[in-house]
Every structure is written in structure tokens, then in C-alpha cells.
Design a protein around this motif. Sequence first.
Motif, PDB file in Angstrom:
ATOM      1  N   CYS A 309       0.953  -1.188  -0.036  1.00  0.00           N
ATOM      2  CA  CYS A 309       0.038   0.032   0.121  1.00  0.00           C
ATOM      3  C   CYS A 309       0.795   1.239   0.052  1.00  0.00           C
ATOM      4  O   CYS A 309       0.548   2.312  -0.701  1.00  0.00           O
ATOM      5  CB  CYS A 309      -0.875   0.093   1.058  1.00  0.00           C
ATOM      6  N   ALA A 310       1.717   1.300   0.806  1.00  0.00           N
ATOM      7  CA  ALA A 310       2.671   2.283   0.913  1.00  0.00           C
ATOM      8  C   ALA A 310       3.352   2.754  -0.416  1.00  0.00           C
ATOM      9  O   ALA A 310       3.409   3.830  -0.992  1.00  0.00           O
ATOM     10  CB  ALA A 310       3.763   2.067   2.103  1.00  0.00           C
ATOM     11  N   GLY A 311       3.920   1.759  -1.167  1.00  0.00           N
ATOM     12  CA  GLY A 311       4.549   2.045  -2.460  1.00  0.00           C
ATOM     13  C   GLY A 311       3.463   2.459  -3.418  1.00  0.00           C
ATOM     14  O   GLY A 311       3.871   3.269  -4.239  1.00  0.00           O
ATOM     15  N   VAL A 312       2.389   1.838  -3.641  1.00  0.00           N
ATOM     16  CA  VAL A 312       1.147   2.489  -4.518  1.00  0.00           C
ATOM     17  C   VAL A 312       0.709   4.007  -4.136  1.00  0.00           C
ATOM     18  O   VAL A 312       0.486   4.605  -5.042  1.00  0.00           O
ATOM     19  CB  VAL A 312       0.043   1.428  -4.247  1.00  0.00           C
ATOM     20  N   ARG A 313       0.811   4.178  -2.772  1.00  0.00           N
ATOM     21  CA  ARG A 313       0.485   5.747  -2.309  1.00  0.00           C
ATOM     22  C   ARG A 313       1.502   6.555  -2.758  1.00  0.00           C
ATOM     23  O   ARG A 313       1.449   7.600  -3.276  1.00  0.00           O
ATOM     24  CB  ARG A 313       0.398   5.818  -0.692  1.00  0.00           C
ATOM     25  N   ASP A 314       2.714   6.110  -2.822  1.00  0.00           N
ATOM     26  CA  ASP A 314       3.864   6.825  -3.258  1.00  0.00           C
ATOM     27  C   ASP A 314       3.968   7.152  -4.697  1.00  0.00           C
ATOM     28  O   ASP A 314       3.918   8.257  -5.250  1.00  0.00           O
ATOM     29  CB  ASP A 314       5.384   6.029  -3.144  1.00  0.00           C
ATOM     30  N   ALA A 315       3.333   6.184  -5.362  1.00  0.00           N
ATOM     31  CA  ALA A 315       3.234   6.232  -6.796  1.00  0.00           C
ATOM     32  C   ALA A 315       2.075   7.336  -7.219  1.00  0.00           C
ATOM     33  O   ALA A 315       2.497   8.172  -8.139  1.00  0.00           O
ATOM     34  CB  ALA A 315       2.756   4.949  -7.639  1.00  0.00           C
ATOM     35  N   PHE A 316       0.959   7.259  -6.808  1.00  0.00           N
ATOM     36  CA  PHE A 316      -0.040   8.277  -7.017  1.00  0.00           C
ATOM     37  C   PHE A 316       0.273   9.445  -6.577  1.00  0.00           C
ATOM     38  O   PHE A 316       0.068  10.530  -7.378  1.00  0.00           O
ATOM     39  CB  PHE A 316      -1.511   7.653  -6.242  1.00  0.00           C
ATOM     40  N   ASN A 317       1.004   9.788  -5.506  1.00  0.00           N
ATOM     41  CA  ASN A 317       1.482  11.084  -5.012  1.00  0.00           C
ATOM     42  C   ASN A 317       2.260  11.859  -6.039  1.00  0.00           C
ATOM     43  O   ASN A 317       2.291  12.752  -6.303  1.00  0.00           O
ATOM     44  CB  ASN A 317       1.888  10.893  -3.484  1.00  0.00           C
ATOM     45  N   LEU A 318       3.194  10.629  -6.379  1.00  0.00           N
ATOM     46  CA  LEU A 318       4.079  11.465  -7.418  1.00  0.00           C
ATOM     47  C   LEU A 318       3.713  11.417  -8.657  1.00  0.00           C
ATOM     48  O   LEU A 318       4.080  12.568  -9.471  1.00  0.00           O
ATOM     49  CB  LEU A 318       5.487  10.489  -7.382  1.00  0.00           C
ATOM     50  N   ALA A 319       2.927  10.724  -9.096  1.00  0.00           N
ATOM     51  CA  ALA A 319       2.401  10.787 -10.686  1.00  0.00           C
ATOM     52  C   ALA A 319       1.723  11.795 -10.821  1.00  0.00           C
ATOM     53  O   ALA A 319       2.095  12.857 -11.687  1.00  0.00           O
ATOM     54  CB  ALA A 319       1.530   9.422 -10.868  1.00  0.00           C
ATOM     55  N   TRP A 320       0.932  12.241 -10.108  1.00  0.00           N
ATOM     56  CA  TRP A 320       0.039  13.622 -10.342  1.00  0.00           C
ATOM     57  C   TRP A 320       0.811  14.885 -10.428  1.00  0.00           C
ATOM     58  O   TRP A 320       0.609  15.837 -11.108  1.00  0.00           O
ATOM     59  CB  TRP A 320      -1.483  14.013  -9.550  1.00  0.00           C
ATOM     60  N   LYS A 321       1.781  14.846  -9.466  1.00  0.00           N
ATOM     61  CA  LYS A 321       2.689  16.108  -9.299  1.00  0.00           C
ATOM     62  C   LYS A 321       3.770  16.121 -10.428  1.00  0.00           C
ATOM     63  O   LYS A 321       3.710  17.307 -11.012  1.00  0.00           O
ATOM     64  CB  LYS A 321       3.344  16.026  -8.021  1.00  0.00           C
ATOM     65  N   LEU A 322       4.271  14.901 -11.059  1.00  0.00           N
ATOM     66  CA  LEU A 322       4.928  14.964 -12.078  1.00  0.00           C
ATOM     67  C   LEU A 322       4.016  15.390 -13.203  1.00  0.00           C
ATOM     68  O   LEU A 322       4.785  16.020 -14.167  1.00  0.00           O
ATOM     69  CB  LEU A 322       5.683  13.669 -12.575  1.00  0.00           C
ATOM     70  N   ASP A 323       2.935  14.843 -13.541  1.00  0.00           N
ATOM     71  CA  ASP A 323       2.198  15.422 -14.605  1.00  0.00           C
ATOM     72  C   ASP A 323       1.896  16.839 -14.598  1.00  0.00           C
ATOM     73  O   ASP A 323       1.937  17.483 -15.480  1.00  0.00           O
ATOM     74  CB  ASP A 323       0.611  14.679 -14.643  1.00  0.00           C
ATOM     75  N   ALA A 324       1.504  17.449 -13.315  1.00  0.00           N
ATOM     76  CA  ALA A 324       1.399  18.864 -13.345  1.00  0.00           C
ATOM     77  C   ALA A 324       2.778  19.589 -13.782  1.00  0.00           C
ATOM     78  O   ALA A 324       2.547  20.631 -14.291  1.00  0.00           O
ATOM     79  CB  ALA A 324       0.968  19.255 -11.852  1.00  0.00           C
ATOM     80  N   VAL A 325       3.753  19.286 -13.384  1.00  0.00           N
ATOM     81  CA  VAL A 325       5.009  19.888 -13.734  1.00  0.00           C
ATOM     82  C   VAL A 325       5.140  19.781 -15.165  1.00  0.00           C
ATOM     83  O   VAL A 325       5.423  20.741 -15.870  1.00  0.00           O
ATOM     84  CB  VAL A 325       6.021  19.461 -12.838  1.00  0.00           C
ATOM     85  N   MET A 326       4.973  18.546 -15.728  1.00  0.00           N
ATOM     86  CA  MET A 326       5.241  18.259 -17.177  1.00  0.00           C
ATOM     87  C   MET A 326       4.232  19.067 -18.059  1.00  0.00           C
ATOM     88  O   MET A 326       4.477  19.582 -19.000  1.00  0.00           O
ATOM     89  CB  MET A 326       5.297  16.769 -17.441  1.00  0.00           C
ATOM     90  N   GLY A 327       3.108  19.138 -17.342  1.00  0.00           N
ATOM     91  CA  GLY A 327       1.983  19.869 -18.222  1.00  0.00           C
ATOM     92  C   GLY A 327       2.138  21.358 -18.093  1.00  0.00           C
ATOM     93  O   GLY A 327       1.200  22.154 -18.946  1.00  0.00           O
ATOM     94  N   GLY A 328       3.033  21.927 -17.208  1.00  0.00           N
ATOM     95  CA  GLY A 328       3.214  23.342 -17.315  1.00  0.00           C
ATOM     96  C   GLY A 328       2.363  24.254 -16.290  1.00  0.00           C
ATOM     97  O   GLY A 328       2.409  25.396 -16.244  1.00  0.00           O
ATOM     98  N   TRP A 329       1.449  23.497 -15.381  1.00  0.00           N
ATOM     99  CA  TRP A 329       0.624  24.087 -14.572  1.00  0.00           C
ATOM    100  C   TRP A 329       1.070  24.154 -13.259  1.00  0.00           C
ATOM    101  O   TRP A 329       0.159  24.595 -12.305  1.00  0.00           O
ATOM    102  CB  TRP A 329      -0.998  23.681 -14.974  1.00  0.00           C
TER     103      TRP A 329
END
Length: 534
Positions: A309-329
Motif C-alpha cells: 500500500c505504501a508503495g502504491v500511495r507513493d506512486a499516486f502522490n508522485l504521478a499527479w505532481k509530475l504530470d502537473a509539472v510536465m504539463g506546465g501548470w
Amino acid sequence: MTSQANTAQHEADFLVVGYGPSGATIAALLARRGWRVIVVEQSAEIYDKPRAITADHEALRIFQEMGVADEIAAAAVPHPGTDYVGLAGQIIKRFYPAPPPDLLGWMPNFMFVQPELEASLRRAVEKTGKVQTFLAHQLLDIEPYDGGVKANICRTSDGARLTVHARYLIAADGATSVVRKQLQPPIEDLAFDEWWLVVDAWIRGPLELPARAVQYCRPSRPGTYMVGPGALRRWEIKMLPHETPADFQDHDAVWRVLAEFVDTQGLEHCRTAVYRFHAVVVEQWRHGRVFLIGDAAHQMPPFLGQGLCAGVRDAFNLAWKLDAVMGGWATQRLLDTYTDERKRHVRTVVGHAKAFGLIIGELDPVAARERDLNLGAELAAGRAVTVRQRFIPGLETGLIDCDANGSPQPGAGDLLLQPWVRQGKGPWLRFDDVVGSRFLIVSRSLNVFNELDESTRASWLALKGGWVVLGHKNGDTSAHSVLLEERDNWLSNWLNERGALALIARPDRYVYGVVRNAEALGRLVRELVKKVSS
């Protein structure tokens, strides 16, 4: 050695090292958001024996985001709860999943067979059509380059080399992480280090076994019994001080110890493993454009069933933030919240897991009798916390609304409930499937969003924020708002209990903050926008 001229060159937005549950999760989440992903995995195929065996509703909710929660849940069984048994065979502690209703939309805790679960996660990855996988390939080393990370990789069968250039690298390569070893970050040892024998077996004959999981808290031989799906059962057995892993290389030796817990005549051996259960947390999980997730960032004893569970939470926490930065917003500053949020959360969970491990593994008979008296009295008096979810915190720091002392405001950091909802006369669906993964303002008022000033509304929409109005049966939808009817009013009641007009939720389903009026909502939106985009 293969020359540089003959080295294959590949480019991607993200390179994920490791294709276990954490790596597969973040690969799927990033690819579903449109990014090009390369995955490198040393093994040629999924390991065919059970390892992790239990997870919770937050993990299933993330798998829902990936489109495979239904198939994973169909192959799983609900966790039956756990009884802690003392020296005299008496129950001294109970540890059960949260009772109905299932407020996150899924069973609170479940048991699974890991190879089946991993196959589902990999199918989610493959369906995106945006992930290139290199199985049976080994990461050699990494180095920064202008605007990204360069990784040198070789094929294990013949040593053929390839180079990957990616904007970011995510290390999901487990407890022996090659990436972490190269980075050499400081690691915090949380003072738990024990050897345990893990035995998985299939029931093949008539056996009288407990209906629930059992923690045998006996100093002569502490152990755990787990009820897996179908005929799968697991025993985790603590090694005594005079024993070493070498003592259990022989099948007969394993079976003799297992016979202290069960009649082995009715079992077929599946897997034996010797594990060093310990509690460690890496100090820094971000290193420029390199991030650690899962066991590469932390390891914990299994007594709370939270490793996967902890690893899956890490993944979701990081994924949306990386998407936001890569998307420029969003700016790079958003990525700094990853370590802050996840490290605090993991340390709390590891602390609880360690505490339960100390209860189970006590070897001093005198201390064990005192433990039994104290825990038994707490249980009898109704003072003991018996619901597993009570030991899993919300967010305690990071991108949430905090007071001047840095403490979360009421409701901030909580997981957003997931009710069953519908639009107009449409079918009842889980909330996330209707609204998607984005920032949301959730309210029962149609007018609040229009009461925000034009600049605030524009900045909210620049964050790709949405607006959900509860309690409406007509289901009208605009480009930015969704009108929903709740089947059981879980979210409406949550707002009412807090005297709240609205809440702001993050893309990973955590509540950013709660407000009581339109003026406070405008202020909170502006604060959030500033934190994310400046």
C-alpha cells in the motif's frame, strides 16, 4: 564491451526502474496522462510465488484509477480480521477492518495472490499503449544530463547495451535498489531488525484452521497465520535467538517448525522464504530529477499489511505532481512536497507496524504475561482501538491547508470519501469514475463558484480544477462543473458535520482544505494556486 556507437538509444518522458506493483502503478498512471514511459526490469517475468498478501481500500481506489480494480477485487477476498492470542490461548487484542459502509467505495482490506495482482497491473500498463518495457534488462548506472537523466542499461542474456534519456527517473527497484545505492542517501533506522521464516502453503486436505488471521503472541515461538484467497494460507514464524537463516535451508526443518502451528499433513508446500523484517526510511526521496518510491524509499515490518500500500500511495502522490509539472501548470516546487508528505506518512505507519511486531514477538515470558494482562484489560474495558484504518493517517504536512503552527486545519489531509453517484437518470457509479483525477471543489451549492471573483475563477481553471455540486438530480454538466446525486449522502453528511460550505480536493483524493463561506473559499483557492504555480 559494446561500443558506444553500437549502443541503442531511447528517449522517454519518464524512465521507471523496476516493474513490481509500485513501478507498474506509476507507469500506468503516467501513461494514462499521455506521457511516454520506459520501464526497465531485471526479471524476465513476474515472480510466480506469493509475497505481499494483503492491501487496503486506498490501494484498490488507485487501481480503480488505472482501470483494473474490479478484476483485482474479483480475485481477492475480504480480510477476515486478526485475533492476537496470548500465553493462555486467550484473545488479548483484536484488529479488524472498518465495518460497513465502505466509505472509499471498496472493501477496507483484502487478501490477494501477488502474481495475479501484478498481472492485472501490467495489463493496465499495456492498455495505455504508451509504455515500452525492457524485461530481463539491468540498470548499470545513471547520470544527469541537460534537462533530464541518462541511464545506461544492459540486457542480461547477452550484455547488449542501451541508453535511455528521460526527463525524470523513478526508482521502484525494491529494497536492494541500484539507484539508491548509487545515490547513497542517508537512511533512518527505526530500530526494528528481526529474522522471520515465511511459509506459504495450499490446503490439500481436511484441516481445522481459524476463520480469522491469528497472531500467536507466545514467547516460545511467536508466529502469524494468514488466510489467503482460495486454498492459500501463510505462516510467518519468528526465528529464536539461537537460530539462523541457515537452519531453515532444509524443507524438513521448515516443516518441523510449521508443525508447531498446524497439522502439515493437509498442506502442499508453495514457498519458503527467510526475511529480515526491519524498519528503515530514506531521508530524502527526491534527488533532482530522480525519485525513490516503494521499498527503494522505505521498508517496514509486515504486521500492519501496509508494505505494498505504501508503495502504491507513493506512486499516486508522485504521478499527479509530475504530470502537473510536465504539463506546465505547476512549478518544480510542487515536487518537493513528495518527500515531505510521503515520508511523514510512512514513518507513522512504520511506527505502528513496529509496535505491533513488538507485541507479537515478545520472547520474555514475564513481560509477555504483563502484556497479556494490560492488553486484555484494555480490550475488556473497550479502550483498545480495534479498527485497522484507525492506524493509517491522512496527510500531516505538505500541500494541505495548515495553521500558523503547521498543523492541518480540520478536515485537511483527510481522504476524500468515494460515494456512489449518478448524473440525472444515469447509472450509479463510483465518484472517481465520474469526476476524474483533478483538483475539485465539492459543495452542495450551485452559486458558490459564481461568487468567486473572475481572477480567482480563472486561476482555478488554470489548475484544471473542476466543480462538483451534490444533491441535484437533473445531472446538468458544464465544461467545468458536474451536478451529482449521491446515493447515500456520504459526502454531503461529511460537509454538514463540519459546518462546511465546500471542500477542495487534490487529484490524489486527499482533501486540501475545508471552508464555511464563499469568501474563505476564494482565499483558499488563491493560496492553493500560489503554492502550486509559483
